[in-house]
Design a protein around this motif. Structure first.
Motif, PDB file in Angstrom:
ATOM      1  N   GLU A 182       0.812  -1.220   0.000  1.00 40.87           N
ATOM      2  CA  GLU A 182       0.000   0.000   0.000  1.00 40.87           C
ATOM      3  C   GLU A 182       0.844   1.267   0.000  1.00 40.87           C
ATOM      4  OE1 GLU A 182      -2.735  -0.287   3.236  1.00 40.87           O
ATOM      5  OE2 GLU A 182      -3.901  -1.896   2.306  1.00 40.87           O
ATOM      6  N   ASN A 183       2.112   1.149  -0.302  1.00 41.55           N
ATOM      7  CA  ASN A 183       3.005   2.314  -0.311  1.00 41.55           C
ATOM      8  C   ASN A 183       2.816   3.099  -1.604  1.00 41.55           C
ATOM      9  OD1 ASN A 183       5.255   4.091  -0.445  1.00 41.55           O
ATOM     10  ND2 ASN A 183       6.375   2.758   0.950  1.00 41.55           N
ATOM     11  N   LYS A 184       2.338   4.312  -1.487  1.00 49.12           N
ATOM     12  CA  LYS A 184       2.054   5.149  -2.654  1.00 49.12           C
ATOM     13  C   LYS A 184       3.198   6.115  -2.976  1.00 49.12           C
ATOM     14  CE  LYS A 184      -2.072   3.375  -2.742  1.00 49.12           C
ATOM     15  NZ  LYS A 184      -2.428   2.342  -3.753  1.00 49.12           N
ATOM     16  N   THR A 185       4.197   6.173  -2.098  1.00 49.42           N
ATOM     17  CA  THR A 185       5.259   7.169  -2.273  1.00 49.42           C
ATOM     18  C   THR A 185       6.429   6.657  -3.109  1.00 49.42           C
ATOM     19  OG1 THR A 185       6.354   6.487  -0.222  1.00 49.42           O
ATOM     20  CG2 THR A 185       4.680   8.221  -0.062  1.00 49.42           C
ATOM     21  N   SER A 186       6.537   5.356  -3.269  1.00 51.98           N
ATOM     22  CA  SER A 186       7.650   4.808  -4.026  1.00 51.98           C
ATOM     23  C   SER A 186       7.253   3.450  -4.595  1.00 51.98           C
ATOM     24  CB  SER A 186       8.880   4.660  -3.139  1.00 51.98           C
ATOM     25  OG  SER A 186       9.996   4.288  -3.911  1.00 51.98           O
ATOM     26  N   ILE A 187       7.984   3.032  -5.612  1.00 50.96           N
ATOM     27  CA  ILE A 187       7.673   1.750  -6.252  1.00 50.96           C
ATOM     28  C   ILE A 187       8.512   0.650  -5.604  1.00 50.96           C
ATOM     29  CG2 ILE A 187       7.629   0.465  -8.417  1.00 50.96           C
ATOM     30  CD1 ILE A 187       7.397   3.136  -9.880  1.00 50.96           C
ATOM     31  N   TYR A 188       7.902  -0.072  -4.686  1.00 62.01           N
ATOM     32  CA  TYR A 188       8.551  -1.192  -4.027  1.00 62.01           C
ATOM     33  C   TYR A 188       7.910  -2.488  -4.510  1.00 62.01           C
ATOM     34  CZ  TYR A 188      10.593   1.956  -0.517  1.00 62.01           C
ATOM     35  OH  TYR A 188      11.306   2.935   0.126  1.00 62.01           O
ATOM     36  N   LYS A 189       8.710  -3.538  -4.563  1.00 57.24           N
ATOM     37  CA  LYS A 189       8.210  -4.868  -4.878  1.00 57.24           C
ATOM     38  C   LYS A 189       8.742  -5.834  -3.838  1.00 57.24           C
ATOM     39  CE  LYS A 189       6.211  -4.069  -8.951  1.00 57.24           C
ATOM     40  NZ  LYS A 189       4.766  -4.314  -9.200  1.00 57.24           N
TER      41      LYS A 189
END
Length: 217
Positions: free
Chosen positions: A141-148
């Protein structure tokens, strides 16, 4: 004025964190503040401890590796050839026993079993208990960065968790947990293949120099 206001807000956050610790009788809390945040964190009650962290870069592209060292050298066709040979012959695939999957709902029940196994084995390591709540907050649910975040599965059991972020043509390894050295070796192979697939130049690890996986890179 904006910086002063931000510092006050951050200090209030720190004070609330300290109160939360006392209220819930937690043994300790820790953080890795930026230079800007450091003064507020100390003022709020944190103790400053210097911890050695090694930033290690594994270069996928030899052209990038030698770019800043030998400016006359990095455009040579020989480096492109070395990159191609590295890609075809030197980057081996993970064992077929392991499957790498992006984290999904099917992994939730297996996650706590994996975490418990890891922390029983590595009792002397301080790390975050990566339960579903943590993964949901940091990755899903992190909208600040593209994490996978990926799981390494074998026979319906999690053997590894890998959190990554792609930025500036670089693969940042954010989280890395594994059950044993064999698991780790296969995770590293996965990361190298992942980088080739996405045409990334290198992989960046943040680590304690004493970490086991440093010797495997």
């Amino acid at each position: 004025k904006t910086n002063i206001k931000n510092k006050r807000v951050f200090l209030e956050i720190i004070l609330n964190i300290i109160n939360f610790q006392k209220k819930n009788k937690l043994d300790f809390i820790f953080g890795f503040p930026s230079k800007t945040a450091l003064s507020s964190q100390i003022k709020g009650g944190f103790n400053y401890e210097k911890i050695d962290i090694l930033v290690y870069n594994y270069f996928i592209s030899y052209q990038i590796k030698f770019k800043n060292k030998f400016k006359f050298f990095h455009n040579f066709k020989i480096l492109k050839l070395i990159d191609l040979i590295n890609k075809i012959f030197l980057i081996s695939s993970p064992s077929s026993d392991f499957k790498f999957e992006e984290f999904n709902e099917n992994h939730i029940q297996k996650l706590n079993i994996f975490n418990d196994s890891v922390y029983k084995k590595y009792k002397d390591h301080y790390t975050i208990y990566k339960n579903y709540k943590y993964i949901k907050w940091k990755y899903l649910e992190n909208k600040t960065s593209i994490y996978k975040i990926y799981t390494m599965i074998k026979k319906n059991k999690i053997y590894g968790i890998i959190g990554v972020k792609i930025e500036n043509n670089k693969l940042h390894v954010i989280d890395l947990e594994y059950l044993n050295i064999k698991s780790l070796a296969n995770i590293l192979k996965f990361l190298k293949q992942f980088s080739f697939k996405h045409e990334l130049n290198h992989i960046e690890f943040w680590m304690d120099p004493k970490d086991n996986y440093f010797t495997k890179l």
